[in-house]
Design a protein around this motif. Structure first.
Motif, mmCIF file in Angstrom:
data_model
loop_
_atom_site.group_PDB
_atom_site.id
_atom_site.type_symbol
_atom_site.label_atom_id
_atom_site.label_comp_id
_atom_site.label_asym_id
_atom_site.label_seq_id
_atom_site.Cartn_x
_atom_site.Cartn_y
_atom_site.Cartn_z
ATOM 1 N N TYR A 70 11.100 -25.482 -12.557
ATOM 2 C CA TYR A 70 12.203 -25.549 -13.407
ATOM 3 C C TYR A 70 12.531 -27.012 -13.141
ATOM 4 C CZ TYR A 70 12.477 -20.680 -12.949
ATOM 5 O OH TYR A 70 12.457 -18.958 -13.020
ATOM 6 N N ASN A 71 12.059 -27.742 -12.264
ATOM 7 C CA ASN A 71 12.364 -29.063 -12.070
ATOM 8 C C ASN A 71 11.605 -29.902 -12.892
ATOM 9 O OD1 ASN A 71 14.443 -28.375 -10.452
ATOM 10 N ND2 ASN A 71 13.160 -28.152 -8.719
ATOM 11 N N THR A 90 21.111 -30.622 -15.916
ATOM 12 C CA THR A 90 20.654 -29.344 -15.153
ATOM 13 C C THR A 90 19.263 -29.313 -15.063
ATOM 14 O OG1 THR A 90 20.509 -27.995 -16.917
ATOM 15 C CG2 THR A 90 22.806 -28.078 -16.123
ATOM 16 N N ASN A 91 18.679 -28.580 -14.309
ATOM 17 C CA ASN A 91 17.163 -28.300 -14.328
ATOM 18 C C ASN A 91 16.873 -27.254 -15.511
ATOM 19 O OD1 ASN A 91 17.847 -25.736 -13.103
ATOM 20 N ND2 ASN A 91 16.906 -26.430 -11.191
ATOM 21 N N LYS A 93 16.426 -24.056 -15.257
ATOM 22 C CA LYS A 93 16.850 -23.007 -14.711
ATOM 23 C C LYS A 93 18.463 -22.900 -14.970
ATOM 24 C CE LYS A 93 16.767 -19.576 -10.597
ATOM 25 N NZ LYS A 93 16.774 -19.802 -9.431
ATOM 26 N N ASP A 95 20.596 -24.784 -13.214
ATOM 27 C CA ASP A 95 21.524 -25.077 -11.992
ATOM 28 C C ASP A 95 21.868 -26.682 -12.193
ATOM 29 O OD1 ASP A 95 20.987 -22.897 -10.988
ATOM 30 O OD2 ASP A 95 18.900 -23.516 -9.964
ATOM 31 N N TYR A 182 26.500 -19.388 -21.328
ATOM 32 C CA TYR A 182 26.600 -19.677 -19.670
ATOM 33 C C TYR A 182 26.666 -18.278 -19.025
ATOM 34 C CZ TYR A 182 28.502 -20.806 -15.206
ATOM 35 O OH TYR A 182 28.718 -20.817 -13.878
ATOM 36 N N LYS A 186 23.672 -16.211 -16.504
ATOM 37 C CA LYS A 186 24.269 -16.244 -15.121
ATOM 38 C C LYS A 186 24.525 -14.725 -14.875
ATOM 39 C CE LYS A 186 24.696 -20.596 -13.996
ATOM 40 N NZ LYS A 186 23.674 -21.253 -13.035
ATOM 41 N N GLU A 330 34.771 -24.102 -11.883
ATOM 42 C CA GLU A 330 33.438 -23.941 -12.591
ATOM 43 C C GLU A 330 33.281 -24.859 -13.915
ATOM 44 O OE1 GLU A 330 31.136 -21.536 -10.011
ATOM 45 O OE2 GLU A 330 30.625 -21.985 -12.229
ATOM 46 N N VAL A 335 28.076 -26.896 -18.478
ATOM 47 C CA VAL A 335 26.568 -26.291 -18.124
ATOM 48 C C VAL A 335 26.380 -25.461 -19.028
ATOM 49 C CG1 VAL A 335 25.754 -24.757 -16.272
ATOM 50 C CG2 VAL A 335 27.252 -26.661 -15.715
#
Length: 368
Positions: A70-71, A90-91, A93, A95, A182, A186, A330, A335
């Motif tokens: 994921y990175n 974010t990566n 994923k 995150d 989002y 999630k 949040e 995101v």
């Protein structure tokens, strides 16, 4: 990009890690084909071996466990507001790795330059794509801001303009859609059909409140036949009568007791609950999420809104619906802008090919 390769990458992204046997069962590909592709993917860093299963009683070669990296790349997510830009990295994923805010009034004359400036500042963050959230009617398919009252922009080909000065792909959408995106990621596994309600309370509490609706159907973001789903006109004010209160919403919240605030906005909440209850009854989601300026109201007001919405549902006892109110800390929309793009990448092999163009150009990944 070949369909077999896309299927393997998508499966590993969705499931984090798996063995060749598990991949074969899910994709209906033979193990030799998967092994060949996995070697290719490991050479490029997209997939990595993270362990192995214990040997059986007969011994033999250990079964390796493969995981999606994921990175390998990062996504930039931007929430464009009237008075600034909320930014996250974010990566793959979704995150958050980094987040910051730029305070500056945004309009058509400086929007492209501001986005370009942010990308320049984050050039060492391994960013491969940028998702952008904007208020208003957005044609995400064509990359056009159709109309944004908040930004004073109409019929502006934002993606086209950004692409002239950047070599990374862009995806734009409105704030309620990226909020829905989002939660779609999630809550995957626990929510399938989502109604995301973004309530934009203006700075002046006597102006009309804006309501945006994001719709998820079977874990896919729904844009509608004209790319205008969720654009809902709602002509109500938080406080109808001017009783001598300060006009600023946040000053109003900070200078009055919770019971007094609730008393003054109860009529608004009742009307809002009626409208949302009607939409919930028609769409029949498994999850309803309230977000936006509404989350700063006292807890008593939020509980009242949820209960009143339930009370306005037809056959409410027969519906199993989970109501969620967003937490105050949040960074959902910024995101969500990144996640909206990430989801697109792993739903569409053309988007995936764009993201992995470095490996493709080097000949490490094959395209039809």
């Amino acid at each position: 990009m070949k369909e077999n390769l896309f299927s393997i990458i998508k499966f590993l992204w969705e499931n984090k890690e798996a063995t060749i046997k598990q991949i074969s069962k899910a994709t209906n590909l033979d193990k030799s084909t998967i092994s060949r592709y996995l070697k290719n993917l490991k050479d490029t860093g997209i997939i990595q071996t993270v362990g192995s299963l214990k040997q059986g009683p007969k011994g033999g070669r250990k079964t390796q466990i493969q995981s999606f990296n994921y990175n390998i790349f990062n996504i930039l997510g931007l929430e464009i507001e009237q008075n600034g830009i909320n930014c996250v990295v974010t990566n793959l994923k979704g995150d958050p790795i980094d987040n910051f805010r730029i305070k500056e009034k945004i309009n058509k004359s400086n929007l492209v330059n501001m986005v370009q400036k942010i990308i320049e500042e984050k050039k060492d963050s391994n960013i491969c794509a940028c998702g952008i959230s904007l208020p208003g009617i957005i044609n995400s398919k064509e990359g056009i801001i159709v109309y944004s009252k908040a930004l004073g922009i109409e019929n502006f080909k934002l993606v086209s303009e950004l692409s002239k000065v950047n070599d990374i792909p862009f995806l734009i959408d409105n704030d309620s859609n990226v909020g829905a995106a989002y939660y779609n990621l999630k809550l995957k596994g626990s929510a399938k059909n989502i109604l995301y309600v973004y309530i934009s309370i203006p700075y002046d509490i006597h102006d009309f409140v804006g309501v945006g609706i994001g719709i998820i159907i079977s874990n896919h973001l729904y844009h509608g036949s004209n790319n205008c789903s969720g654009e809902y006109e709602f002509k109500l004010r938080l406080i109808e009568k001017n009783n001598g209160y300060v006009n600023d919403y946040y000053d109003f919240l900070n200078t009055h007791l919770e019971d007094e605030i609730f008393y003054e906005i109860k009529t608004f909440l009742s009307k809002l609950a009626g409208e949302i209850g009607l939409l919930v009854g028609i769409i029949d989601p498994d999850t309803v999420i309230f977000d936006g300026g509404i989350k700063f109201l006292p807890e008593i007001a939020i509980k009242f809104l949820v209960e009143e919405t339930r009370n306005n549902l037809f056959l409410s006892k027969q519906r199993n619906i989970n109501f969620i109110t967003e937490k105050k800390n949040e960074p959902v929309t910024a995101v969500g802008a990144a996640i909206n793009f990430i989801t697109k990448i792993f739903e569409n092999k053309q988007y995936l090919a764009k993201i992995f163009k470095r490996q493709i150009n080097n000949g490490a990944l094959e395209i039809k």
